[in-house]
Write an enzyme that holds these catalytic residues in place. Sequence first.
Site, PDB file in Angstrom:
ATOM      1  N   HIS A 135       0.753  -1.278  -0.219  1.00 22.07           N
ATOM      2  CA  HIS A 135      -0.106  -0.019  -0.036  1.00 22.07           C
ATOM      3  C   HIS A 135       0.937   1.370  -0.082  1.00 22.07           C
ATOM      4  O   HIS A 135       0.611   2.269  -0.776  1.00 22.07           O
ATOM      5  CB  HIS A 135      -1.035   0.040   1.482  1.00 22.07           C
ATOM      6  CG  HIS A 135      -1.691   1.259   1.579  1.00 22.07           C
ATOM      7  ND1 HIS A 135      -2.975   1.685   0.617  1.00 22.07           N
ATOM      8  CD2 HIS A 135      -1.699   2.020   2.358  1.00 22.07           C
ATOM      9  CE1 HIS A 135      -3.304   2.654   1.079  1.00 22.07           C
ATOM     10  NE2 HIS A 135      -2.761   3.128   2.002  1.00 22.07           N
ATOM     11  N   GLU A 161      -8.640  -2.455   6.845  1.00 21.43           N
ATOM     12  CA  GLU A 161      -7.644  -2.463   7.809  1.00 21.43           C
ATOM     13  C   GLU A 161      -8.055  -3.304   8.925  1.00 21.43           C
ATOM     14  O   GLU A 161      -9.135  -3.956   8.870  1.00 21.43           O
ATOM     15  CB  GLU A 161      -7.439  -1.124   8.474  1.00 21.43           C
ATOM     16  CG  GLU A 161      -7.059  -0.050   7.424  1.00 21.43           C
ATOM     17  CD  GLU A 161      -6.631   1.212   8.196  1.00 21.43           C
ATOM     18  OE1 GLU A 161      -6.109   1.133   9.459  1.00 21.43           O
ATOM     19  OE2 GLU A 161      -6.476   2.391   7.493  1.00 21.43           O
ATOM     20  N   ASP A 218     -11.382   2.304   7.163  1.00 18.08           N
ATOM     21  CA  ASP A 218     -10.883   4.140   7.646  1.00 18.08           C
ATOM     22  C   ASP A 218     -11.178   4.651   6.181  1.00 18.08           C
ATOM     23  O   ASP A 218      -9.977   5.023   5.404  1.00 18.08           O
ATOM     24  CB  ASP A 218      -9.364   3.848   7.715  1.00 18.08           C
ATOM     25  CG  ASP A 218      -8.859   5.207   8.452  1.00 18.08           C
ATOM     26  OD1 ASP A 218      -9.673   5.772   9.020  1.00 18.08           O
ATOM     27  OD2 ASP A 218      -7.534   5.359   8.086  1.00 18.08           O
ATOM     28  N   GLN A 231      -7.270  14.984   0.813  1.00 13.59           N
ATOM     29  CA  GLN A 231      -5.996  14.579   1.187  1.00 13.59           C
ATOM     30  C   GLN A 231      -4.786  15.205   0.745  1.00 13.59           C
ATOM     31  O   GLN A 231      -3.967  15.730   1.412  1.00 13.59           O
ATOM     32  CB  GLN A 231      -5.908  13.046   1.172  1.00 13.59           C
ATOM     33  CG  GLN A 231      -4.942  12.444   1.923  1.00 13.59           C
ATOM     34  CD  GLN A 231      -4.917  10.721   1.844  1.00 13.59           C
ATOM     35  OE1 GLN A 231      -5.743  10.314   1.320  1.00 13.59           O
ATOM     36  NE2 GLN A 231      -3.609  10.231   2.254  1.00 13.59           N
TER      37      GLN A 231
END
Length: 438
Positions: A145, A212, A244, A251
Amino acid sequence: MIEPNATHDPALRSWVASANDGITDFPIQNLPFAIFRRKGSQEVWRGGVAIGDQIVDMAAAVAAGVFAGDALAPAQAAAESTLNHLMEMGGKPASILRKTLSKALQTGSPHEGALKPCMVAQSGAEYTVPCRIGDYTDFYTSIHHATNIGRLFRPDNPLMPNYQWIPIGYHGRASSVIVSGQDFHRPHGQVKAPGADAPRLAPSARLDIELELAVFVGQGNALGDSVGIDAAEDHIFGLALFNDWSARDIQPWEYQPLGPFLAKNFASTVSPWVVTLEALAPYRVPFTRPAEEPQPLPYLASSAHSAAGGFDIQLEALIATPRMRQESSAPARLALTNYRHAYWTAAQMLAHHTVNGCNLQPGDLLGTGTLSGPTLDAACALIELTAGGKNPVHLPNGELRTWVEDGDAIILRGWCEKPGAARIGFGECVGVVLPAKA
Ligand code: CA
């Protein structure tokens, strides 16, 4: 590290018939904890233990006199309106309670008559977050990731040089952790289009998921004390599924220089059932690091940790769009991965978090970070699956998804299975995204 014991024996059967079908997430070898009440009621929230398609109402079971001796105190703690007290007691009382519950739920148990009236069907229950979460820290423990995301944000320098040395994390927000089944609204935020002169305030158009695991802290550590790698798991109560949610257009504009903020703290969905580390004992796997890569510093390494610091947990993310639900078609898989691919383990997260003397408290939540595996079909966020929004995901019914749309349900599942052990699972973690508020 907890070794498998009599409670893991795959031959065990329960007098709760649905626990014995071989496909339930909750056979007698699992026994996870949640906080529940009857759906739509004003009953008090209290602790429950899953068995098949039923819940052992712990408050009722304590009142029925099922627990005695050393099992009584943890049973009473498990009956409270949050699991914090049970978490605080540490592994041994929880283990005694597990052993007692295992015996009481086994076929032929003398407690069957007393426990039967204490059962509530899961289909008739609703849940709340399993504990008071004082603090939530999110890590970044999948190197796959981190590399995939890094490539999108910094094509020439995808993996930061600290990644292979430090379990990277940031302090998140606990107040917006919600339980599976609780819907939330698409967030507004500042977004700045490429080439635009100025940002504007708008509903996020790039809403994403992150598959997650939630690691719940058990007993805490005093401020100033650090927890060594071999003691770290004594401070972990158990694991749950965790989505999440992330706003990928908020962002990039806000994350430098201090890291994630409003793109991450509008909602994070946790599954109701917390699977204890003891239940996961048959599914431990070695922690390995390729010889050519930096080896963890000594405070993040030990022989016991190398032997079994990882977990073999299958993880799946699925989508059910409004059209799919209307047509009663099955949810479509977005990703399938395994927690064993994580670059840093749960014990390393906890040891690192406390190495400076930071005090963790019972019920604190450590997110593992998005658990993407090594291949594209194991990528656990849409930003990876769509290469930053360029290649939409094709769903079986012909629909396309680049980002999460209003009304979409995202479903996370997790389970463990292998020959010689009972299959256990985590239940589901479900969230539906509602339109942004006007
Ligand atoms: Ca995250």
